[in-house]
Design a protein around this motif. Sequence first.
Motif, short mmCIF file in Angstrom:
data_model
loop_
_atom_site.label_atom_id
_atom_site.label_comp_id
_atom_site.label_asym_id
_atom_site.label_seq_id
_atom_site.Cartn_x
_atom_site.Cartn_y
_atom_site.Cartn_z
N SER A 82 -35.38 -5.68 9.65
CA SER A 82 -36.08 -6.31 8.53
C SER A 82 -37.51 -6.65 8.92
O SER A 82 -37.92 -6.48 10.06
CB SER A 82 -35.34 -7.59 8.13
N ARG A 103 -36.53 -11.28 13.32
CA ARG A 103 -36.14 -10.30 12.31
C ARG A 103 -34.69 -9.90 12.57
O ARG A 103 -34.15 -10.12 13.65
CB ARG A 103 -37.05 -9.08 12.35
N GLU A 106 -30.79 -4.41 10.14
CA GLU A 106 -30.25 -4.01 8.84
C GLU A 106 -29.35 -2.79 8.96
O GLU A 106 -28.46 -2.59 8.14
CB GLU A 106 -31.40 -3.72 7.87
#
Length: 264
Positions: A82, A103, A106
Motif C-alpha cells: 500500500s 505500509r 496487499e
Amino acid sequence: MRGLSVGRICLALVVALLGICHLAAGGCQEKCCRGTDRACTATDWRMDRVYGTCYCDDTCQRTKDCCFDYPTVCPAQSCVVSQWSYWSGCVQQCRPAIRVRRRQVELEPQNSGDACPPLEERAGCMDYMSHQGEHCAHTQGTALITAAEYGRGRPKRDLYGDPLDPGYCVEFKMESLSPHCTVENRPHTRWMQYLREGYTVCVACQPPAIHNHSHGCQGDGTASDRDTLLFWQAVGNPRCRGTWRKVQRKEQCVCPQVHSFVFI
C-alpha cells in the motif's frame, strides 16, 4: 474389431501411465524459477506437444520448451504494498526523537516474484511545543540537522492560511565528523553518508524550527562571526556529530541536494 479393441486398451494404458508420471514428477507446480535456470525442469508434456523434459524458468518462453502448465502456474507475481501512511508524531517533545510511517502488504509475492520492500521507515524529528504548549526551541547549543527532504513536509502556511516566514539558509564548511556517520546504512540515516570533511553544506532554517523570539534556529550561528567553529549533530543517530565553520547566511540554499540539510 478384436485388434481395434486391443489398440484402444493399449492407448488407455499409455494415457494412464502418463497420468501417473504427471502426478509423480510432472508440471511446474512449485518449480517456477526466475531468469535462466536450465536445472529448473520437470518431466511432462511441453507446450509444443512433445513429452519429455520441459522447463519452468523465464527463458522457456523464448525457447518454446515450457511445460504445458507454465502459463497458468508460473507467471511471477511481485509483492504489492500500500501507500505509506502519514508520518507519526515525534515520540518525545522538546528533544530529538523518532517519527514512524508504515505500509501494508496487499499481495504476497508468488512464483519467485520480487520480495516485499521494507514496511516501516523511521526518521529523526523534533516537536517544538511542550505538553504545556510552550515553545521549546533554542538558538544556543549544538545544531540539530537532518536531510533536506524532511523540510518538504513542513507547513508553508499558518492556521489562517497566511504564508509563514520562508526562513533563510546558512552555509557551513564541514571541519570534522565522527566515523559513525559514514557507516550508516539504515533507510532513515543514509543521508549521513554524504557528510564529508572539507565540503560546504547548506542548512535551511524554516518554520517551525525558527524560534518566535530570536527568529533563528538552534545552533545556526546567528550571533557568531564568519569562520566561527560551531557544533552540529545528526538527528536519528546521536553518535554522528562534528564541527563546522560558518561561511555566510543567504536567503536561499543553493548547494547540491546531497549537501543540503535543515535545522531541526
